[in-house]
Write an enzyme that holds these catalytic residues in place. Sequence first.
Site, PDB file in Angstrom:
ATOM      1  CD  GLN B  31      -0.943  -0.378   3.768  1.00  0.00           C
ATOM      2  OE1 GLN B  31      -2.052   0.086   3.851  1.00  0.00           O
ATOM      3  NE2 GLN B  31      -0.427  -1.158   4.709  1.00  0.00           N
ATOM      4  CG  ASP B  86      -3.278   0.646  14.681  1.00  0.00           C
ATOM      5  OD1 ASP B  86      -3.763  -0.330  14.099  1.00  0.00           O
ATOM      6  OD2 ASP B  86      -3.832   1.202  15.654  1.00  0.00           O
ATOM      7  CD  GLU B 106      -0.179  -4.778   9.256  1.00  0.00           C
ATOM      8  OE1 GLU B 106      -1.207  -4.435   9.836  1.00  0.00           O
ATOM      9  OE2 GLU B 106      -0.046  -4.754   8.010  1.00  0.00           O
ATOM     10  CG  ASP B 137      -2.106 -13.282   3.224  1.00  0.00           C
ATOM     11  OD1 ASP B 137      -2.309 -12.300   2.494  1.00  0.00           O
ATOM     12  OD2 ASP B 137      -2.993 -14.128   3.509  1.00  0.00           O
ATOM     13  CG  ASP B 155      -7.654  -3.360  13.546  1.00  0.00           C
ATOM     14  OD1 ASP B 155      -8.742  -2.745  13.499  1.00  0.00           O
ATOM     15  OD2 ASP B 155      -6.604  -2.839  13.937  1.00  0.00           O
TER      16      ASP B 155
END
Lengths: 485, 287
Positions: B31, B86, B106, B137, B155
């Site tokens: 991303q 996060d 994550e 993944d 999340d």
Amino acid sequence: MKSMDFEKQKRAPVYEALERLRRQRVVPFDVPGHKRGRGNPELVRLLGEQCVGIDVNSMKPLDNLCHPVSVILEAENLAADAFGAAHAFFMVGGTTSAVQSMILSACKAGQKLIVPRNVHKSVINALVLCGAVPVYVNPDVEPRIGIALGMELSQLEQAIRENPDAVAVFVNNPTYYGICSDLRAIVQLAHAHGMKVLVDEAHGTHFYFQEKLPVTAMEAGADMAAVSMHKSGGSLTQSSLLLLNSTVNEGYVRQIINLTQTTSASYLLISSLDISRRNLALRGSESFAKVMGIAEYARSEINEIGGYYAYSSELCNGTSCFAFDVTKLSVYTREIGLAGIEVYDLLRDEYDIQIEFGDIGNILAYISIGDRMQDIERLVGALADIKRLYAKDNTGMLSLEYIAPKVVATPQEAFYADKEMLPLSQTAGRICSEFVMCYPPGIPILAPGEIITEDVLQYIRYAKEKGCSMQGTEDPDIEHLNVLR
Amino acid sequence: MEFWFSEMHTDNVKASIRCEKQLYSGQSDFQRIDVFDSAEFGRFLVSNGSVIFSEKDEFIYDEMIVHVPMAVHPDVKHVLVIGGGDGGVARELSHYEEIRTIDVVEPDEMFVEVCREYFPDNAKGLDDPRVTIYNQDGLRALRTRHGEYDLIINDATDPFGHTAGLFTKEFYGLCYKALKDDGIMVYQHGSPFYDEDEAACQAMHQKAFRVFPICRVYQAHIPTCPAGYWLFGFASKKYHPLRDFDAKRWKKRDIKTWYYTPNLHTGAFMLPKYVEELMEGAEDRKK
């Protein structure tokens, strides 16, 4: 692999000519009648201005596919150089047209062609058209997973011994499942007996651009090869290449192609071949190394789930499976009690995943230069979930993908013969005059001229019951078959 | 100088935040990540052009996605957090002493690094000794887990981007398999308000509904989400989010919150009529 001229491969003559034409803003008083899309705004909304803008007719600056003298010829020469061929034809009727042109160029009516029976229907269709006589070599069947393997050298030797007058040998390489034959040895043997070698390389475009993959038809010295650029090569659907070695008369092959090829070849298809060839020549090695890595990862993860068998080079036996195309992700599913076609349907209906095909015992997921790891994780995750939810006992399941046929008439004789339509149950022992196949993969269960046996009927009923999409017969529901009177 | 960050919530609705400055921009394998500083929302993190969270409103969903299941399940020991790089979810989980392990999956290492640098208040959750971070993944991490977790928190927020695999039937199925017999799974359920989000929201409920015997949706008001309105999913093998909700037990813990209260817990499951109908529609379309 022969070395190509890397600098020259950066060019894309047809694409460049289309760019020049666009900048010239020529006023069209020729076909197509949509005139760069102005006459068909709905089509422009669907395809975009760029796309309809290059849907143009052959003209002097753009050359003509039927008789190339400028930009198409240059583009074909670049393709020939990239594929290590003496000549390359751009084909716009799919690899079907390339396969048929090979056969029509090599055989005339009454001449013999040695051919494995597990070929794509386009091969037998070509025999219906030209009246050549097939000499079938039955492929070995893999004992565990039931799929047909490649051409065994000893079987070819026998076929040649029994049919010294055959003019050519046809080879599927690789098969849909990724099985490769010993091409070099086949070519040597056939050439030693004065026979040409024609290779259906529909599933092997990538072999030409990654040295870790099995040998290509051109490198092995085959005379002609049909290469599906639109499969692993990345060009538009329906575009393809026919490759020739220096042993074949290019002018004659062009005449054969022009017997059936359109005179209004699409520049969308032609330019997609040109651009894809450039991409493969410049970046293919790197891209396909990545594809190999993705497929290898998927295989090991799928085998980790248990129950599924994602096979690879371990199938190699030195003869009928001489090499394996590791970019193919073929998975044997019967151990979890599901036919390949059932897993195929579940993936699409329940998990929104479309794979290439499912047959009686296998599925094939097509891995290509467009794949992302996250999508591989979805496929593997879905297979794990299918096993969790749908696995069942596998007793009573058919395992055979291939039944050796009994041939009593040539495809052409049987296709055009006097025939009658009978219900399936009354056809045992009769000679079939049409095709029956699951599509995909499009390999006939029955071809014109073959005896209908109980085994074949059982296979047809089983495949229908499991939900295979079947075609080829005049009766769309495959309740009846046309048989010779 | 005017400097605005804008996000298209639909083709016809644009939400804008006036920014002081851009603090970070980078492209990972998954991303594009941007961090901005703003007067109204403080720092906020953007993934591929969509706000993921801001300092001002992250407490709402971190609290709602953690305390709701924790006030229902009587004994959570092992938690799996998917996405959540996060650290905000881990931070809320760290209030519970009975939890023994918190596995955070994550895939994007860069995302974790950026959060550690620009959002230390969230990221401190990742420093809890019970936390293990797996850069993997989500689907892959789940495939090998069988009956291990009491609670799984998904999340991930975007059903169409790089986390699309976490909104599929296979994902819910693998979660079911990874949970213990009384396990709970909660997940981001998107915003139901705009027409174009409606179908995704409904499809999500349909998939989870077909996998878990108990499947309910609850809501929160989150200003940076489309229409400021957000749903969560509660999918469970045994415990019902209201019937098995133990307000007294949770109150005794004396956890400091800014959004979640036991009263709000019950209220969050009381949905507007149009959302109720949307969800009932998904439940009827059983195949």
